[in-house]
Design an enzyme around this catalytic site. Structure first.
Site, PDB file in Angstrom:
ATOM      1  N   THR A 189       0.721  -1.099   0.030  1.00  0.00           N
ATOM      2  CA  THR A 189      -0.124   0.042  -0.161  1.00  0.00           C
ATOM      3  C   THR A 189       1.061   1.394   0.138  1.00  0.00           C
ATOM      4  OG1 THR A 189      -0.150   0.190   2.442  1.00  0.00           O
ATOM      5  CG2 THR A 189      -1.689  -1.435   1.638  1.00  0.00           C
TER       6      THR A 189
ATOM      7  N   ASP B 135      -2.579  -9.218  -0.818  1.00  0.00           N
ATOM      8  CA  ASP B 135      -3.220  -8.563   0.072  1.00  0.00           C
ATOM      9  C   ASP B 135      -3.660  -9.552   1.107  1.00  0.00           C
ATOM     10  OD1 ASP B 135      -5.605  -7.297   1.389  1.00  0.00           O
ATOM     11  OD2 ASP B 135      -5.128  -5.651  -0.172  1.00  0.00           O
ATOM     12  N   ILE B 136      -3.771  -9.080   2.549  1.00  0.00           N
ATOM     13  CA  ILE B 136      -4.038 -10.367   3.506  1.00  0.00           C
ATOM     14  C   ILE B 136      -5.620 -10.572   3.394  1.00  0.00           C
ATOM     15  CG2 ILE B 136      -2.302  -9.932   5.099  1.00  0.00           C
ATOM     16  CD1 ILE B 136      -4.269  -8.372   6.895  1.00  0.00           C
TER      17      ILE B 136
ATOM     18  N   GLU C 194      -3.373  -1.094   8.273  1.00  0.00           N
ATOM     19  CA  GLU C 194      -3.478   0.154   8.291  1.00  0.00           C
ATOM     20  C   GLU C 194      -3.046   0.848   9.536  1.00  0.00           C
ATOM     21  OE1 GLU C 194      -4.074   2.478   5.625  1.00  0.00           O
ATOM     22  OE2 GLU C 194      -4.268   0.598   4.112  1.00  0.00           O
TER      23      GLU C 194
ATOM     24  N   THR D 124      -1.528  -2.980  19.692  1.00  0.00           N
ATOM     25  CA  THR D 124      -1.178  -1.608  19.986  1.00  0.00           C
ATOM     26  C   THR D 124      -1.715  -1.109  21.320  1.00  0.00           C
ATOM     27  OG1 THR D 124      -1.342   0.615  19.373  1.00  0.00           O
ATOM     28  CG2 THR D 124      -2.778  -0.591  18.660  1.00  0.00           C
TER      29      THR D 124
ATOM     30  N   TYR E  14      -9.133   3.701  14.052  1.00  0.00           N
ATOM     31  CA  TYR E  14      -7.654   3.107  13.913  1.00  0.00           C
ATOM     32  C   TYR E  14      -7.810   1.957  15.200  1.00  0.00           C
ATOM     33  CZ  TYR E  14      -2.907   1.499  15.056  1.00  0.00           C
ATOM     34  OH  TYR E  14      -1.912   0.794  15.467  1.00  0.00           O
TER      35      TYR E  14
ATOM     36  N   LYS F 192      -8.131  -2.241  15.489  1.00  0.00           N
ATOM     37  CA  LYS F 192      -7.023  -2.859  16.128  1.00  0.00           C
ATOM     38  C   LYS F 192      -7.592  -3.855  17.279  1.00  0.00           C
ATOM     39  CE  LYS F 192      -3.129  -2.975  15.275  1.00  0.00           C
ATOM     40  NZ  LYS F 192      -2.656  -4.167  14.323  1.00  0.00           N
TER      41      LYS F 192
ATOM     42  N   TYR G 188       0.018  19.333  17.111  1.00  0.00           N
ATOM     43  CA  TYR G 188      -1.476  19.229  17.317  1.00  0.00           C
ATOM     44  C   TYR G 188      -1.898  19.933  18.687  1.00  0.00           C
ATOM     45  CZ  TYR G 188      -1.636  15.491  13.450  1.00  0.00           C
ATOM     46  OH  TYR G 188      -1.651  14.996  12.277  1.00  0.00           O
TER      47      TYR G 188
HETATM   48  P1  NAD Z   1       3.211   0.822   8.351  1.00  0.00           P
HETATM   49  O1  NAD Z   1       2.253   1.418   7.942  1.00  0.00           O
HETATM   50  O2  NAD Z   1       4.659   1.351   8.449  1.00  0.00           O
HETATM   51  O3  NAD Z   1       3.404  -0.785   7.552  1.00  0.00           O
HETATM   52  C1  NAD Z   1       2.125  -1.338   7.252  1.00  0.00           C
HETATM   53  C2  NAD Z   1       2.453  -2.419   6.159  1.00  0.00           C
HETATM   54  O4  NAD Z   1       1.499  -3.192   6.061  1.00  0.00           O
HETATM   55  C3  NAD Z   1       2.967  -1.936   4.882  1.00  0.00           C
HETATM   56  O5  NAD Z   1       4.092  -2.432   4.363  1.00  0.00           O
HETATM   57  C4  NAD Z   1       1.750  -2.032   3.922  1.00  0.00           C
HETATM   58  O6  NAD Z   1       1.913  -2.113   2.638  1.00  0.00           O
HETATM   59  C5  NAD Z   1       1.230  -3.295   4.576  1.00  0.00           C
HETATM   60  N1  NAD Z   1      -0.185  -3.471   4.294  1.00  0.00           N
HETATM   61  C6  NAD Z   1      -1.079  -2.732   4.678  1.00  0.00           C
HETATM   62  N2  NAD Z   1      -2.523  -3.350   4.369  1.00  0.00           N
HETATM   63  C7  NAD Z   1      -2.126  -4.368   3.765  1.00  0.00           C
HETATM   64  C8  NAD Z   1      -3.100  -5.625   3.327  1.00  0.00           C
HETATM   65  N3  NAD Z   1      -4.507  -5.243   3.112  1.00  0.00           N
HETATM   66  N4  NAD Z   1      -2.440  -6.604   2.935  1.00  0.00           N
HETATM   67  C9  NAD Z   1      -1.178  -6.781   3.035  1.00  0.00           C
HETATM   68  N5  NAD Z   1      -0.262  -5.727   3.479  1.00  0.00           N
HETATM   69  C10 NAD Z   1      -1.042  -4.526   3.811  1.00  0.00           C
HETATM   70  O7  NAD Z   1       2.951   0.271   9.983  1.00  0.00           O
HETATM   71  P2  NAD Z   1       3.837   0.035  11.146  1.00  0.00           P
HETATM   72  O8  NAD Z   1       3.955   1.054  12.014  1.00  0.00           O
HETATM   73  O9  NAD Z   1       4.959  -0.751  10.835  1.00  0.00           O
HETATM   74  O10 NAD Z   1       2.898  -1.096  12.307  1.00  0.00           O
HETATM   75  C11 NAD Z   1       3.059  -2.434  12.073  1.00  0.00           C
HETATM   76  C12 NAD Z   1       1.952  -3.105  12.744  1.00  0.00           C
HETATM   77  O11 NAD Z   1       2.360  -2.836  14.119  1.00  0.00           O
HETATM   78  C13 NAD Z   1       0.611  -2.539  12.634  1.00  0.00           C
HETATM   79  O12 NAD Z   1      -0.431  -3.646  13.059  1.00  0.00           O
HETATM   80  C14 NAD Z   1       0.349  -1.534  13.876  1.00  0.00           C
HETATM   81  O13 NAD Z   1      -1.122  -1.712  14.326  1.00  0.00           O
HETATM   82  C15 NAD Z   1       1.286  -2.050  14.858  1.00  0.00           C
HETATM   83  N6  NAD Z   1       1.731  -1.027  15.584  1.00  0.00           N
HETATM   84  C16 NAD Z   1       2.473  -0.062  15.681  1.00  0.00           C
HETATM   85  C17 NAD Z   1       3.238   0.806  16.213  1.00  0.00           C
HETATM   86  C18 NAD Z   1       3.993   2.067  15.539  1.00  0.00           C
HETATM   87  O14 NAD Z   1       4.231   2.745  16.424  1.00  0.00           O
HETATM   88  N7  NAD Z   1       4.200   2.461  14.508  1.00  0.00           N
HETATM   89  C19 NAD Z   1       3.053   0.770  17.470  1.00  0.00           C
HETATM   90  C20 NAD Z   1       2.280  -0.359  18.037  1.00  0.00           C
HETATM   91  C21 NAD Z   1       1.583  -1.225  17.198  1.00  0.00           C
HETATM   92  O1  TDX Z   2       1.806  16.485  12.625  1.00  0.00           O
HETATM   93  C1  TDX Z   2       1.665  15.606  13.696  1.00  0.00           C
HETATM   94  N1  TDX Z   2       1.705  16.479  14.622  1.00  0.00           N
HETATM   95  C2  TDX Z   2       1.307  15.874  16.016  1.00  0.00           C
HETATM   96  O2  TDX Z   2       1.223  16.825  16.963  1.00  0.00           O
HETATM   97  C3  TDX Z   2       1.547  14.234  13.770  1.00  0.00           C
HETATM   98  C4  TDX Z   2       1.567  13.450  12.505  1.00  0.00           C
HETATM   99  C5  TDX Z   2       1.190  13.612  15.057  1.00  0.00           C
HETATM  100  N2  TDX Z   2       1.072  14.589  15.988  1.00  0.00           N
HETATM  101  C6  TDX Z   2       1.015  14.016  17.500  1.00  0.00           C
HETATM  102  C7  TDX Z   2      -0.204  13.040  17.533  1.00  0.00           C
HETATM  103  C8  TDX Z   2       0.126  12.128  18.712  1.00  0.00           C
HETATM  104  O3  TDX Z   2      -0.211  12.563  19.822  1.00  0.00           O
HETATM  105  O4  TDX Z   2       2.067  13.130  17.732  1.00  0.00           O
HETATM  106  C9  TDX Z   2       1.631  11.935  18.353  1.00  0.00           C
HETATM  107  C10 TDX Z   2       2.055  10.823  17.675  1.00  0.00           C
HETATM  108  O5  TDX Z   2       1.259  10.928  16.550  1.00  0.00           O
HETATM  109  P1  TDX Z   2       1.584   9.777  15.595  1.00  0.00           P
HETATM  110  O6  TDX Z   2       3.064   9.475  15.005  1.00  0.00           O
HETATM  111  O7  TDX Z   2       0.465   9.741  14.563  1.00  0.00           O
HETATM  112  O8  TDX Z   2       1.136   8.434  16.563  1.00  0.00           O
HETATM  113  P2  TDX Z   2       0.006   7.962  17.188  1.00  0.00           P
HETATM  114  O9  TDX Z   2      -1.183   8.497  16.899  1.00  0.00           O
HETATM  115  O10 TDX Z   2       0.539   7.991  18.619  1.00  0.00           O
HETATM  116  O11 TDX Z   2       0.059   6.340  16.797  1.00  0.00           O
HETATM  117  C11 TDX Z   2       1.250   5.411  16.756  1.00  0.00           C
HETATM  118  O12 TDX Z   2       1.553   4.785  17.980  1.00  0.00           O
HETATM  119  C12 TDX Z   2       0.862   3.641  17.884  1.00  0.00           C
HETATM  120  C13 TDX Z   2       1.109   4.706  15.504  1.00  0.00           C
HETATM  121  O13 TDX Z   2       0.985   5.309  14.459  1.00  0.00           O
HETATM  122  C14 TDX Z   2       0.112   3.494  15.559  1.00  0.00           C
HETATM  123  O14 TDX Z   2       0.148   2.599  14.201  1.00  0.00           O
HETATM  124  C15 TDX Z   2       0.462   2.731  16.797  1.00  0.00           C
HETATM  125  O15 TDX Z   2      -0.475   1.923  17.107  1.00  0.00           O
END
Ligand code: NAD
Ligand code: TDX
Length: 365
Positions: A62, A85-86, A110, A151, A179, A183, A236
């Protein structure tokens, strides 16, 4: 001699079979979402730590998935990339038939809260129904372990004036955004598949990750990219919201421990006791990059914005010995260095389709 030929042959065959058995039975892991931020870091961690494992990345590529991220492992004979796609039951079943995985680690989702506020549908489809398809495949073809990457957002938020409160695995599910609701729904479905069908599942609920390959729509990489381009840094609301930041490698190590040693049917919280306000994060980035804090611009708050996340990681520490290893002060330096050294990776992203998103999300905010 004392052994007949047939005995030796039999013995040899047994021996031979044992060898091939081990060779073919080396652990096969399907990692979904491995072209994304955490999934790719997990693929690198596993291939590096377990040179005998076979890692298969299933990813739909994606907007958030980047094949270029996986470039360094594409030629590794123990690695296979499959674009699928899953939600695509047929494609997923076909892959299971081909690979007969022992373990599935489901990262695919997502993942951006702001996008879920704009358009919830795809979040429900990928995060809930996609999870169902992966688990149905596990039921049909058999699996040693299905691991769901979840998460801390499933627990909702904590008030700023109660620093004594933390999320434990017993904290009730209480979601704020489409979101986090998607989850949480997936988590409930995973536990239901365990109870109803005996699927050997584990779930991890991690706090905010940061590190290499973090998509520039998220706070830390967005602020690094904007600061480097001397663009406004959109905070924000008041910027007082608190997140509990964990270096991505520490998250990967925790999942590695859970899939090998975690108890089936259990949920494990992962977090680093590293709470910081968004404003402090942005100020640290300005300081590290030598950019003025005057770039900071307060913009309209996120709808339903969670105030504070804070993980109690006692369970994974006591049961599996996990502790975060990277201090934030070091992790943020490493991360910034990575973004400086890999400008092409993120500049390609922010110069493409992502521009439309940025316009929609931030102009007139
Ligand atoms: P990301 O958005 O960077 O990556 C998501 C990946 O999933 C991408 O490579 C995308 O192509 C793939 N994808 C999306 N929809 C798909 C589908 N339908 N089929 C197959 N592939 C698909 O996300 P991330 O930040 O790496 O997060 C990964 C996982 O960890 C997620 O489940 C998220 O909820 C969880 N998570 C993330 C954080 C964080 O801080 N980023 C924290 C806790 C949990
Ligand atoms: O432009 C910005 N300005 C801002 O103030 C953005 C993008 C975010 N923020 C704030 C919103 C949140 O309080 O910063 C904090 C972090 O934002 P994000 O990076 O969007 O993360 P968050 O919403 O906390 O969610 C993340 O952590 C939990 C991941 O995106 C999720 O996938 C995960 O589950």
């Amino acid at each position: 001699g004392c052994f007949s030929q047939s005995f030796l042959a039999k013995r040899y065959k047994i021996y031979y079979n044992t060898q091939t058995y081990f060779k073919e039975d080396r652990i096969m892991i399907i990692v979904t979402g491995g072209a994304g931020f955490i999934g790719s870091n997990f693929v690198f961690h596993m291939l590096n730590k377990y040179p005998d494992y076979r890692m298969i990345c299933l990813d739909a590529l994606t907007y958030a998935g980047n094949l270029s991220t996986l470039e360094p492992v594409m030629d590794n004979p123990n690695f296979r990339f499959v674009k699928a796609d899953i939600r695509d039951r047929e494609a997923v079943y076909k892959l299971f038939e081909e690979e007969k995985p022992d373990i599935v680690v489901n990262f695919a989702a997502e993942s951006h809260v702001d996008r879920s506020i704009e358009n919830p549908s795809i979040f429900l489809e990928t995060n809930i129904l996609g999870t169902q398809v992966m688990m149905d495949a596990c039921r049909k073809y058999g699996i040693k372990r299905y691991h769901q990457v979840s998460t801390d957002e499933v627990y909702g938020d904590l008030p700023l004036d109660r620093p004594d409160l933390f999320f434990t695995e017993e904290t009730p599910i209480h979601t704020s955004s489409p979101y986090s609701a998607s989850k949480a729904s997936a988590d409930l479905l995973v536990l239901a598949y365990h109870r109803t069908f005996g699927l050997p599942v584990t779930i991890s609920r991690c706090s905010n990750n940061y590190g290499p390959y973090h998509f520039p729509e998220k706070l830390i990489p967005l602020m690094i990219a904007n600061a480097l381009n001397d663009k406004p840094l959109p905070v924000y609301g008041t910027g007082e919201n608190v997140r509990d930041w964990l270096y991505v490698e520490d998250h990967c190590k925790a999942i590695d421990l859970i899939i090998h040693n975690g108890r089936v049917g259990e949920v494990y919280n992962i977090g680093g006791h590293n709470e910081m306000t968004n404003l402090d994060i942005v100020k640290i980035i300005c300081k590290e990059l030598g950019k003025p804090e005057s770039l900071i611009t307060f913009v309209a708050d996120r709808k339903g914005h969670d105030m504070r996340y804070a993980i109690d990681p006692t369970k994974i520490h006591n049961e599996l010995g996990w502790l975060p290893e990277t201090k934030f002060a070091d992790g943020i330096k490493k991360t910034i260095k990575w973004y400086l050294e890999n400008k092409e990776w993120w500049e390609t992203i922010i110069s493409g389709e992502y521009q439309n998103y940025y316009e929609r999300m931030y102009s007139n905010r």
